[in-house]
Design a protein around this motif. Structure first.
Motif, PDB file in Angstrom:
ATOM      1  N   VAL A 117       0.820  -1.227   0.000  1.00  0.00           N
ATOM      2  CA  VAL A 117       0.000   0.000   0.000  1.00  0.00           C
ATOM      3  C   VAL A 117       0.851   1.273   0.000  1.00  0.00           C
ATOM      4  N   VAL A 119       5.187   3.058  -0.244  1.00  0.00           N
ATOM      5  CA  VAL A 119       6.647   2.918  -0.335  1.00  0.00           C
ATOM      6  C   VAL A 119       7.294   3.942   0.591  1.00  0.00           C
ATOM      7  N   LEU A 121       9.298   7.119   1.993  1.00  0.00           N
ATOM      8  CA  LEU A 121       9.332   8.524   1.565  1.00  0.00           C
ATOM      9  C   LEU A 121      10.681   8.873   0.932  1.00  0.00           C
TER      10      LEU A 121
ATOM     11  N   TYR B  12       0.627  16.470   5.188  1.00  0.00           N
ATOM     12  CA  TYR B  12       0.170  15.086   5.350  1.00  0.00           C
ATOM     13  C   TYR B  12      -0.424  14.547   4.045  1.00  0.00           C
ATOM     14  N   LEU B  15       2.429  13.821   1.771  1.00  0.00           N
ATOM     15  CA  LEU B  15       3.117  12.596   2.202  1.00  0.00           C
ATOM     16  C   LEU B  15       2.342  11.360   1.762  1.00  0.00           C
ATOM     17  N   LEU B  16       1.021  11.423   1.936  1.00  0.00           N
ATOM     18  CA  LEU B  16       0.174  10.289   1.538  1.00  0.00           C
ATOM     19  C   LEU B  16       0.294  10.017   0.041  1.00  0.00           C
ATOM     20  N   ILE B  17       0.216  11.082  -0.752  1.00  0.00           N
ATOM     21  CA  ILE B  17       0.281  10.914  -2.210  1.00  0.00           C
ATOM     22  C   ILE B  17       1.654  10.354  -2.614  1.00  0.00           C
ATOM     23  N   GLU B  18       2.709  10.924  -2.034  1.00  0.00           N
ATOM     24  CA  GLU B  18       4.058  10.505  -2.427  1.00  0.00           C
ATOM     25  C   GLU B  18       4.354   9.060  -2.042  1.00  0.00           C
ATOM     26  N   THR B  19       3.812   8.609  -0.896  1.00  0.00           N
ATOM     27  CA  THR B  19       4.114   7.234  -0.467  1.00  0.00           C
ATOM     28  C   THR B  19       3.128   6.218  -1.050  1.00  0.00           C
ATOM     29  N   ALA B  20       1.876   6.623  -1.245  1.00  0.00           N
ATOM     30  CA  ALA B  20       0.882   5.661  -1.753  1.00  0.00           C
ATOM     31  C   ALA B  20       1.060   5.424  -3.250  1.00  0.00           C
ATOM     32  N   LEU B  21       1.364   6.477  -3.989  1.00  0.00           N
ATOM     33  CA  LEU B  21       1.517   6.298  -5.434  1.00  0.00           C
ATOM     34  C   LEU B  21       2.973   6.043  -5.812  1.00  0.00           C
ATOM     35  N   GLY B  22       3.858   6.271  -4.853  1.00  0.00           N
ATOM     36  CA  GLY B  22       5.271   5.887  -4.877  1.00  0.00           C
ATOM     37  C   GLY B  22       6.018   5.882  -6.178  1.00  0.00           C
ATOM     38  N   LEU B  61       5.851  13.600  11.261  1.00  0.00           N
ATOM     39  CA  LEU B  61       4.936  12.882  10.359  1.00  0.00           C
ATOM     40  C   LEU B  61       5.717  12.154   9.261  1.00  0.00           C
ATOM     41  N   SER B  62       6.696  12.839   8.686  1.00  0.00           N
ATOM     42  CA  SER B  62       7.493  12.252   7.602  1.00  0.00           C
ATOM     43  C   SER B  62       8.224  11.006   8.089  1.00  0.00           C
ATOM     44  N   MET B  65       6.608   7.653   7.929  1.00  0.00           N
ATOM     45  CA  MET B  65       6.414   7.054   6.604  1.00  0.00           C
ATOM     46  C   MET B  65       7.744   6.670   5.966  1.00  0.00           C
TER      47      MET B  65
END
Lengths: 273, 168
Positions: A117, A119, A121, B12, B15-22, B61-62, B65
């Motif tokens: 779900v 990756v 950061l 936030y 961060l969500l976009i960058e990690t979820a769509l990776g 927060l970062s 993740m």
């Protein structure tokens, strides 16, 4: 003067945060795990449509060559059935020999499937988040695999989600051996989905295409799991003690979408008898 | 306080976009990153000491993740924020090229702290500098997005304020 005071406060706050995380994880953990779970669900929601779209596109591409592929697969099935027959025989013989030698069977493992779900950061750190956690029995240090071979190991778990350290991460190390000649080494991550086999002496015969498997001596990965294949071998300079061996992982670590976690209650230990 | 919460919320979401769509946002060891421009944008408008708390919040927060060592993101982002506050009176950041230069400069500090702190200092060249340049190139886009988001939130606040006032 005020600037120095603010700077001191900032540094103090950073130390407090780091200190709490390292020194008293029990204080921080519940909040952290709640946050990880919340974020995990949001990541799952965000990554779901793109994963679905990707699958749809691959299905469409796959349909185009389906007739040719079917023909080839039928031939492959016949071959594989023959091979399965031989492996069954070998398995039975192996069990018989093990009994004769009094060796223990490998620890049984439950297999849990999970979706990727999220990756890391930082692009140079190879970790992923999967949607199964402590509620499914997953703990840090468990083996994570995909169809073709090993992916890595779990490093942190919240109730519903787990972080997985991939083989290609700079901090990853897996005890390995070359299947053909049983030479031992350590598979280390090289970033960007790549690995290399370290500590293999120059006298060892290594060829491009050699299969690298886990040796089981690291007490995390059971023996015999496929890691990848040797993609290049160089002897290095005359002062180097070891060969430089790059390994292409069996799993495309940059495109992995689904994994399986081997859930065990005891570590996998290589039997020494 | 409200602005700090807005920045944390925007951060936030990024961060969500960058990690979820990776991986689609990633090329080699660099990635499209909106966090560094966000902190710079925030630093240009919000003063110490309140501003630093939001930046530390974003750092924490970062960290959740990433497998980065504890405190490193907070340190890197706090460093960026303090740098921009320090040079604030000596810079003009109106033109596009000025924004690109500023964010590239600040990104070098952030990337250097993160790479050296995580034991990957050898990636500083060329990847660290490439990341700084990428952040700089996309800075005008991010500044535009943050300005828009800020104006939307502010106008919403004003609308709600007027409504509350008329209700009274």
């Amino acid at each position: 003067m005020t600037a120095y005071l603010v700077l001191a406060v900032v540094v103090f706050l950073i130390f407090v945060v780091v200190g709490l995380r390292l020194g008293s994880p029990a204080v921080v953990s519940p909040v952290k795990y709640f946050f990880v779970d919340l974020t995990g669900y949001l990541q799952k929601g965000l990554s779901g449509p793109s994963r679905w779209g990707g699958k749809l596109w691959r299905s469409y591409l796959a349909l185009q060559d389906v007739e040719l592929e079917n023909k080839a697969l039928r031939q492959e099935v016949v071959q594989l059935q023959k091979e399965i027959g031989r492996y069954r025989e070998a398995l039975i013989a192996n069990a018989r020999y093990k009994r004769l030698l009094g060796m223990k069977e490998d620890a049984g493992a439950t297999v849990i499937t999970a979706n990727v779900v999220g990756v890391d950061l930082a692009p140079w750190l190879a970790t992923i988040t999967v949607d199964q956690g402590r509620k499914d029995g997953i703990k840090p240090g468990m083996v994570v695999m995909s169809g073709a071979g090993i992916v890595g190991q779990t490093m942190e778990t919240s109730f519903h989600f787990s972080k997985v350290l991939l083989l290609s991460d700079y901090n990853s190390a897996v005890a390995a051996l070359i299947q053909r000649n049983r030479a031992r080494g350590i598979i280390k991550g090289a970033g960007e989905g790549r690995c290399y086999l370290a500590y293999v002496e120059k006298v060892v015969d290594v060829e491009v295409g050699d299969r690298i498997i886990t040796s089981g001596t690291d007490r995390i990965f059971p023996k015999g799991l496929l890691i990848g294949k040797v993609s290049s071998v160089t002897e290095g300079s005359i002062s180097d003690l070891f060969q430089e061996i790059t390994v292409t992982p069996a799993v495309d670590l940059k495109r992995v979408e689904e994994v399986v976690v081997l859930v065990t209650n005891q570590p996998f230990v290589e039997s020494h008898h | 306080m409200k602005k700090a919460l807005v920045v944390i919320f925007l951060g936030y979401v990024l961060l969500l976009i960058e990690t979820a769509l990776g991986f689609p946002f990633q090329l080699g060891q660099i990635r499209l990153d909106g966090l560094v421009p966000l902190i710079a944008w925030y630093g240009l408008q919000h003063s110490l000491p309140g501003g630093i708390l939001a930046v530390l919040g974003l750092g924490i927060l970062s960290e959740q993740m990433s497998a980065m060592p504890a405190g490193l993101y907070a340190l890197a982002y706090a460093g960026e924020y303090l740098m921009i506050r320090y040079i604030l009176n000596h810079i003009v950041c109106a033109a596009v090229w000025q924004q690109i230069m500023l964010i590239s400069f600040l990104s070098i500090e952030v990337v250097a702290v993160l790479l050296i702190g995580s034991g990957a200092a050898e990636l500083l060249w060329p990847w660290g500098f490439a990341q700084a340049l990428l952040n700089g190139v996309f800075a005008p886009f991010w500044f535009f997005v943050f300005d828009k988001a800020n104006s939307v939130i502010s106008s919403e606040d004003m609308r709600l304020g007027v409504k509350e006032h008329s209700e009274v």
